[in-house]
Design a protein around this motif. Structure first.
Motif, PDB file in Angstrom:
ATOM      1  N   LYS A 105      23.346 -22.807 -39.366  1.00 19.77           N
ATOM      2  CA  LYS A 105      22.974 -24.074 -40.228  1.00 19.77           C
ATOM      3  C   LYS A 105      22.428 -23.612 -41.621  1.00 19.77           C
ATOM      4  O   LYS A 105      21.522 -22.417 -41.504  1.00 19.77           O
ATOM      5  CB  LYS A 105      21.930 -24.933 -39.484  1.00 19.77           C
ATOM      6  CG  LYS A 105      22.420 -25.745 -38.221  1.00 19.77           C
ATOM      7  CD  LYS A 105      21.100 -26.595 -37.755  1.00 19.77           C
ATOM      8  CE  LYS A 105      21.519 -27.177 -36.388  1.00 19.77           C
ATOM      9  NZ  LYS A 105      20.434 -27.931 -35.972  1.00 19.77           N
ATOM     10  N   LEU A 106      22.741 -24.100 -42.697  1.00 18.47           N
ATOM     11  CA  LEU A 106      22.132 -23.638 -43.757  1.00 18.47           C
ATOM     12  C   LEU A 106      21.056 -24.598 -44.282  1.00 18.47           C
ATOM     13  O   LEU A 106      21.590 -26.068 -44.304  1.00 18.47           O
ATOM     14  CB  LEU A 106      23.224 -23.446 -44.824  1.00 18.47           C
ATOM     15  CG  LEU A 106      23.825 -22.074 -44.778  1.00 18.47           C
ATOM     16  CD1 LEU A 106      24.617 -21.817 -43.602  1.00 18.47           C
ATOM     17  CD2 LEU A 106      24.766 -21.671 -46.081  1.00 18.47           C
ATOM     18  N   PHE A 107      20.014 -24.156 -44.859  1.00 20.37           N
ATOM     19  CA  PHE A 107      18.961 -25.100 -45.466  1.00 20.37           C
ATOM     20  C   PHE A 107      18.683 -24.907 -46.594  1.00 20.37           C
ATOM     21  O   PHE A 107      18.768 -23.620 -47.015  1.00 20.37           O
ATOM     22  CB  PHE A 107      17.845 -25.206 -44.289  1.00 20.37           C
ATOM     23  CG  PHE A 107      17.933 -25.680 -42.974  1.00 20.37           C
ATOM     24  CD1 PHE A 107      17.821 -27.264 -42.921  1.00 20.37           C
ATOM     25  CD2 PHE A 107      18.409 -24.969 -42.026  1.00 20.37           C
ATOM     26  CE1 PHE A 107      17.829 -27.792 -41.644  1.00 20.37           C
ATOM     27  CE2 PHE A 107      18.525 -25.763 -40.648  1.00 20.37           C
ATOM     28  CZ  PHE A 107      18.254 -26.937 -40.486  1.00 20.37           C
ATOM     29  N   PRO A 108      17.847 -25.759 -47.667  1.00 21.56           N
ATOM     30  CA  PRO A 108      17.500 -25.176 -48.787  1.00 21.56           C
ATOM     31  C   PRO A 108      16.174 -24.274 -48.290  1.00 21.56           C
ATOM     32  O   PRO A 108      15.396 -24.601 -47.466  1.00 21.56           O
ATOM     33  CB  PRO A 108      16.797 -26.409 -49.435  1.00 21.56           C
ATOM     34  CG  PRO A 108      16.833 -27.370 -48.565  1.00 21.56           C
ATOM     35  CD  PRO A 108      17.876 -27.157 -47.274  1.00 21.56           C
ATOM     36  N   VAL A 109      15.912 -23.164 -49.188  1.00 17.71           N
ATOM     37  CA  VAL A 109      14.996 -22.194 -48.882  1.00 17.71           C
ATOM     38  C   VAL A 109      13.890 -22.746 -49.097  1.00 17.71           C
ATOM     39  O   VAL A 109      12.798 -22.390 -48.271  1.00 17.71           O
ATOM     40  CB  VAL A 109      15.238 -20.968 -50.031  1.00 17.71           C
ATOM     41  CG1 VAL A 109      14.085 -20.238 -50.234  1.00 17.71           C
ATOM     42  CG2 VAL A 109      16.327 -20.182 -49.994  1.00 17.71           C
ATOM     43  N   SER A 110      13.529 -23.897 -49.874  1.00 15.31           N
ATOM     44  CA  SER A 110      12.024 -24.599 -50.011  1.00 15.31           C
ATOM     45  C   SER A 110      12.058 -25.209 -48.700  1.00 15.31           C
ATOM     46  O   SER A 110      10.964 -25.981 -48.326  1.00 15.31           O
ATOM     47  CB  SER A 110      12.391 -25.760 -50.856  1.00 15.31           C
ATOM     48  OG  SER A 110      13.435 -26.581 -50.439  1.00 15.31           O
ATOM     49  N   ASP A 111      13.022 -25.420 -47.754  1.00 17.42           N
ATOM     50  CA  ASP A 111      12.824 -26.028 -46.414  1.00 17.42           C
ATOM     51  C   ASP A 111      12.388 -27.597 -46.659  1.00 17.42           C
ATOM     52  O   ASP A 111      11.933 -28.229 -45.876  1.00 17.42           O
ATOM     53  CB  ASP A 111      11.565 -25.652 -45.549  1.00 17.42           C
ATOM     54  CG  ASP A 111      12.230 -24.660 -44.460  1.00 17.42           C
ATOM     55  OD1 ASP A 111      13.369 -24.524 -44.189  1.00 17.42           O
ATOM     56  OD2 ASP A 111      11.439 -23.512 -44.113  1.00 17.42           O
ATOM     57  N   SER A 112      12.825 -28.086 -47.884  1.00 21.80           N
ATOM     58  CA  SER A 112      12.405 -29.383 -48.194  1.00 21.80           C
ATOM     59  C   SER A 112      13.613 -30.133 -48.593  1.00 21.80           C
ATOM     60  O   SER A 112      14.358 -29.923 -49.550  1.00 21.80           O
ATOM     61  CB  SER A 112      11.334 -29.435 -49.208  1.00 21.80           C
ATOM     62  OG  SER A 112      11.384 -30.780 -49.979  1.00 21.80           O
ATOM     63  N   ALA A 113      13.986 -31.367 -47.850  1.00 19.14           N
ATOM     64  CA  ALA A 113      15.118 -32.238 -48.218  1.00 19.14           C
ATOM     65  C   ALA A 113      15.229 -32.804 -49.718  1.00 19.14           C
ATOM     66  O   ALA A 113      16.057 -33.067 -50.636  1.00 19.14           O
ATOM     67  CB  ALA A 113      15.358 -33.474 -47.300  1.00 19.14           C
ATOM     68  N   ARG A 114      13.582 -32.898 -50.257  1.00 16.84           N
ATOM     69  CA  ARG A 114      13.532 -33.533 -51.523  1.00 16.84           C
ATOM     70  C   ARG A 114      14.087 -32.661 -52.495  1.00 16.84           C
ATOM     71  O   ARG A 114      14.532 -33.286 -53.560  1.00 16.84           O
ATOM     72  CB  ARG A 114      11.976 -33.668 -51.711  1.00 16.84           C
ATOM     73  CG  ARG A 114      11.503 -34.566 -52.878  1.00 16.84           C
ATOM     74  CD  ARG A 114      10.149 -35.124 -52.565  1.00 16.84           C
ATOM     75  NE  ARG A 114       9.765 -35.904 -51.527  1.00 16.84           N
ATOM     76  CZ  ARG A 114       9.770 -37.197 -51.477  1.00 16.84           C
ATOM     77  NH1 ARG A 114      10.346 -37.787 -52.636  1.00 16.84           N
ATOM     78  NH2 ARG A 114       9.694 -37.995 -50.382  1.00 16.84           N
ATOM     79  N   THR A 115      14.293 -31.124 -52.549  1.00 13.85           N
ATOM     80  CA  THR A 115      14.451 -30.251 -53.410  1.00 13.85           C
ATOM     81  C   THR A 115      16.220 -30.690 -53.402  1.00 13.85           C
ATOM     82  O   THR A 115      16.493 -30.587 -54.577  1.00 13.85           O
ATOM     83  CB  THR A 115      14.566 -28.809 -52.796  1.00 13.85           C
ATOM     84  OG1 THR A 115      13.323 -28.759 -52.164  1.00 13.85           O
ATOM     85  CG2 THR A 115      14.525 -27.995 -53.999  1.00 13.85           C
ATOM     86  N   VAL A 116      16.720 -31.020 -52.606  1.00 13.93           N
ATOM     87  CA  VAL A 116      18.224 -31.335 -52.611  1.00 13.93           C
ATOM     88  C   VAL A 116      18.567 -32.633 -53.218  1.00 13.93           C
ATOM     89  O   VAL A 116      19.324 -32.701 -54.313  1.00 13.93           O
ATOM     90  CB  VAL A 116      18.839 -31.169 -51.291  1.00 13.93           C
ATOM     91  CG1 VAL A 116      20.405 -32.089 -51.001  1.00 13.93           C
ATOM     92  CG2 VAL A 116      18.856 -30.053 -50.642  1.00 13.93           C
ATOM     93  N   LEU A 117      17.563 -33.577 -52.986  1.00 18.25           N
ATOM     94  CA  LEU A 117      17.984 -35.086 -53.621  1.00 18.25           C
ATOM     95  C   LEU A 117      17.369 -34.672 -55.195  1.00 18.25           C
ATOM     96  O   LEU A 117      18.351 -35.250 -55.983  1.00 18.25           O
ATOM     97  CB  LEU A 117      17.021 -36.001 -52.755  1.00 18.25           C
ATOM     98  CG  LEU A 117      16.990 -37.372 -53.687  1.00 18.25           C
ATOM     99  CD1 LEU A 117      18.552 -37.798 -53.528  1.00 18.25           C
ATOM    100  CD2 LEU A 117      16.226 -38.354 -52.747  1.00 18.25           C
TER     101      LEU A 117
END
Ligand code: FAD
Length: 438
Positions: A105-117
């Motif tokens: 699975k790939l996630f943002p390095v920040s571990d935060s969905a907020r970064t994506v949004l």
């Protein structure tokens, strides 16, 4: 009344991706179409924020059509147009580097969905895409269509363009004229985020079919008399088989989590769509668990015989607890009617049979699924055959594009559903930009 070249309904993952890709494609051609995204919610992106346990599992490092339920060839073509590497590069360009976890699975390095949004919204702003919240769309009407053949009032404004479809997009407080409409209203999972299935009503009126829709990637509630609550929090690897009308239609191995209400965990979530679909279709459906994945009833039976020869005084409980959590062993032994302290050498043939049965083909007494509030995705929607997979344009209504979860395609757990949203958004966004270019 402002006219828009492209109106996107739904500012979820698919809608935001379509907005960005259409604006970027237009920019490359020095065009600047008026693009707006309408969303019923007061704040957009609620589903992105809760996804992946608040970390947003953006994609997977190995995406293939087999990870999805949908017509293979169409899904393959769509995924090929914008694959997982393209997603990684795209997020890098949005200043959201991704990291891979052991599961792929790939996630943002920040571990935060907020970064994506934030990155998606920031890019929309940079590109001049307007996002109008609290704009619940109730209808999309083609004013010029091959079916109606009518020229609308004011429609001649658009006559300079190569294609002349014009729509009226009605929302609860007014209406907007649009040259292209991208519907990205999602399915029905987690309705409090704004995805309440209303998009399907709109497309139905436009002549599209919508298949039966049921919760998918959803935990299953077991009958109260079952022992699940005592095992709450325990995870085991099982072979999980779904039988419909007596035939196995899905078999997969993975982690099952016992919970206070029943069962959850990746293997249950991934298989749940088969149960929910069969149930709603009135079919007889049964779920069976093998707690010794990959080993048959006969093999486990033989293993018990060998164990009885090797250590006749050992207890059944101790032997099984070497392989499975003891609380689960005790619960299954009780179901099989075998005392935990029985010595292996004293097991009768019948006891061995009951026991083997309980450990290799245990039937889960499923009462219901946990419902839309706990489902991660929707199974069912608009059939993919009704869209042109190269552009996501409707085959029924020219100028209308359908993307994301509202289509009849659902992926397994692991970032596949977002990959679907990005890929379909990419195709529709680019196609819209191209077809509205002067
Ligand atoms: C708890 C949870 C966790 C998840 N985690 C992951 C994960 O980690 N990885 C993954 O790949 N997938 C995950 N998913 C699935 C993924 O979030 C969805 O598949 C994806 O968001 C679908 O995107 P979409 O844009 O098609 O629809 P949605 O995200 O549902 O967006 C639809 C939008 O349309 C708006 N809308 C609906 N009707 C109207 C209307 N009539 N007028 C105006 N606006 C309207 C809604 O308000 C909403 O903003 C998760 C889902 C849930 C519920």
């Amino acid at each position: 009344m402002r006219e828009y070249d492209i109106v996107i309904v739904g500012a979820g993952a698919a809608g935001l991706a379509a907005a960005i890709f259409s604006a970027e494609a237009a920019q490359k051609k020095n065009a600047s179409p008026a693009i707006v995204v309408l969303d019923s919610a007061r704040k957009v992106g609620a589903k992105i924020l809760v996804s992946g346990g608040g970390r947003c599992n953006v994609t997977h490092d190995d995406v293939s059509p087999e990870d999805f339920n949908g017509p293979r060839n169409i899904v393959r073509n769509i995924l090929a147009a914008f694959n997982e590497q393209a997603t990684v590069r795209w997020f890098e360009s949005l200043r959201v580097p991704l990291k891979r976890e052991d599961t792929g699975k790939l996630f943002p390095v920040s571990d935060s969905a907020r970064t994506v949004l934030h990155a998606l919204l920031r890019r929309c702003e940079e590109l001049g895409v307007a996002i109008l919240t609290e704009h619940r769309v109730v209808d999309v009407a083609p004013l010029i269509s091959p079916h109606a053949g009518l020229l609308p009032q004011g429609g001649e404004r658009f006559s300079a363009y190569a294609r002349d479809e014009i729509f009226t997009v009605r929302w609860e407080g007014g209406a907007l004229p649009a040259r292209r409409v991208i519907l990205a209203t999602g399915g029905r999972s987690l309705p409090k985020t704004g995805s309440d299935g209303s998009g399907w009503e709109i497309v139905r009126r436009l002549g599209h079919a919508v298949t039966t829709t049921v919760p998918a990637l959803v935990p299953l509630v077991l009958q109260e008399a079952m022992f699940h609550a005592e095992l709450s929090g325990i995870s085991v690897t099982v072979e999980f088989s779904t039988f419909v009308n007596g035939k196995v239609i899905d078999r997969r191995t993975g982690s099952l989590l016992w919970t206070h209400f029943g069962v959850s965990g990746p293997v249950v979530m991934d298989a749940s769509r088969h149960w929910t679909l069969a149930r709603v279709n009135g079919q007889e459906v049964k779920i069976q668990c093998n707690f010794f994945p990959g080993r048959s009833f006969e093999e486990v039976g033989k293993w018990l015989i060998m164990a009885a020869v090797a250590r006749p005084r050992g207890t059944v409980n101790n032997l099984l607890a070497e392989h499975l959590p003891e609380r689960l062993v005790r619960a299954l032994l009780q179901k099989a009617g075998v005392e935990p302290g029985v010595q292996l050498g004293q097991l009768t043939r019948e006891q061995r049979r009951f026991l083997t049965h309980a450990f290799t083909s245990f039937v889960l007494p499923v009462e219901r699924d946990r419902g839309w509030n706990f489902a991660e995705v929707t199974a069912g929607g608009v059939p993919l055959q009704e869209i042109d997979y190269r552009t996501m344009e409707s085959r029924k209504v020219p100028g209308l594009y359908l993307i994301g979860e509202m289509l009849d395609c659902d992926g397994r757990i692991g970032g596949f559903n977002f990959q679907w949203a990005w890929a379909t958004g990419y195709l529709a966004g680019r196609a819209c930009a191209k077809s509205t270019a002067p």
